[in-house]
Write a protein that holds these residues in place. Structure first.
Motif, PDB file in Angstrom:
ATOM      1  N   LYS A 164       0.648   2.722  -1.368  1.00 26.62           N
ATOM      2  CA  LYS A 164       2.086   2.748  -1.092  1.00 26.62           C
ATOM      3  C   LYS A 164       2.877   3.011  -2.366  1.00 26.62           C
ATOM      4  CE  LYS A 164       5.820   0.091   1.082  1.00 26.62           C
ATOM      5  NZ  LYS A 164       6.181  -1.172   1.780  1.00 26.62           N
ATOM      6  N   THR A 165       2.479   2.371  -3.460  1.00 29.31           N
ATOM      7  CA  THR A 165       3.171   2.558  -4.734  1.00 29.31           C
ATOM      8  C   THR A 165       3.067   4.000  -5.196  1.00 29.31           C
ATOM      9  OG1 THR A 165       2.795   0.266  -5.419  1.00 29.31           O
ATOM     10  CG2 THR A 165       3.256   1.864  -7.165  1.00 29.31           C
ATOM     11  N   ILE A 166       1.879   4.571  -5.133  1.00 30.42           N
ATOM     12  CA  ILE A 166       1.674   5.959  -5.554  1.00 30.42           C
ATOM     13  C   ILE A 166       2.517   6.904  -4.711  1.00 30.42           C
ATOM     14  CG2 ILE A 166      -0.010   7.855  -5.599  1.00 30.42           C
ATOM     15  CD1 ILE A 166      -2.112   5.735  -6.411  1.00 30.42           C
ATOM     16  N   GLU A 167       2.498   6.698  -3.392  1.00 27.11           N
ATOM     17  CA  GLU A 167       3.270   7.572  -2.501  1.00 27.11           C
ATOM     18  C   GLU A 167       4.763   7.493  -2.803  1.00 27.11           C
ATOM     19  OE1 GLU A 167       2.076   6.238   1.349  1.00 27.11           O
ATOM     20  OE2 GLU A 167       0.300   7.532   1.424  1.00 27.11           O
ATOM     21  N   ASN A 168       5.254   6.273  -3.026  1.00 24.48           N
ATOM     22  CA  ASN A 168       6.680   6.096  -3.320  1.00 24.48           C
ATOM     23  C   ASN A 168       7.078   6.739  -4.642  1.00 24.48           C
ATOM     24  OD1 ASN A 168       7.113   4.677  -0.950  1.00 24.48           O
ATOM     25  ND2 ASN A 168       6.943   2.663  -1.903  1.00 24.48           N
ATOM     26  N   ILE A 169       6.259   6.514  -5.678  1.00 23.15           N
ATOM     27  CA  ILE A 169       6.566   7.068  -6.991  1.00 23.15           C
ATOM     28  C   ILE A 169       6.457   8.586  -6.979  1.00 23.15           C
ATOM     29  CG2 ILE A 169       5.852   7.175  -9.419  1.00 23.15           C
ATOM     30  CD1 ILE A 169       7.247   4.583  -8.676  1.00 23.15           C
TER      31      ILE A 169
END
Length: 214
Positions: A164-169
């Protein structure tokens, strides 16, 4: 890029590729300063900098940027080290950047590069320094499994949190680049060198960059 002249190396990277660490290590090997995005953002926000205000500071002192950095670290209760880095825990999204702030960022970055040879991570460096007479633009990327594993390890996240963090960033950075530069950070034409981190240590990537420079 000529090492015997004042130069700037701009590193753009995917979250989880190790690009920031590569930038720091590269700066150490080249014996120059390393600046990350957090310092630039903090300078802007702490002092509410605009292009006009930067011009006024420059008019008062030719060492305005060095003085600004010293005052920033003094206010943080930190010693000024050879690398100007401020941590951004978890690489959390920041407040949206305005066009005025983007212009101020460019002005700060260009002034840093005018003062000294340096390595700068992030902040659309490939775009900001596209007309710099002695620059090198690098993109460091990695496969999703590599990025997920690294983010899990470095930020103590579960697999789901890391994804989720990677996708958001990724979305945030791509939107930022497209809005302010009208191009994509994935367009390899923006870079002199593109490196995939899979199967390589940060030091090996630094070796690749140094060999390319030579």
């Amino acid at each position: 890029m000529k090492r015997n002249e004042k130069f700037v190396i701009a590193i753009n990277r995917e979250l989880g590729s190790g690009g920031r660490t590569v930038g720091r290590k590269l700066a150490e090997r080249l014996h120059v300063e390393f600046y990350d995005k957090a310092l630039i953002k903090t300078l802007e926000e702490r002092y509410s900098l605009s292009v006009e205000e930067i011009e006024k500071l420059k008019g008062r002192s030719h060492n305005w940027l060095a003085e600004l950095k010293r005052s920033l670290f003094a206010s943080e209760g930190m010693a000024v080290t050879s690398n100007y880095i401020l941590a951004v825990p978890g690489d959390k999204p920041v407040q949206p950047t305005t066009h005025d702030m983007f212009e101020a960022e460019q002005e700060i970055l260009k002034n840093i590069a005018a003062e000294e040879s340096c390595v700068i991570a992030g902040r659309s460096g490939f775009y900001v320094f596209r007309d710099h007479p002695n620059h090198l633009s690098i993109l460091i990327q990695a496969s999703m499994p590599f990025r997920i594993e690294r983010v899990m390890r470095k930020q103590n996240m579960t697999r789901e949190q890391a994804i989720k963090t990677i996708e958001n960033i990724d979305k945030m950075r791509e939107n930022y680049i497209k809005e302010f530069t009208k191009t994509s950070r994935y367009d390899t034409r923006n870079y002199d060198l593109v490196i995939t981190a899979d199967g390589k240590t940060e030091d090996q990537i630094v070796d690749i960059i140094l060999k390319y420079i030579e």
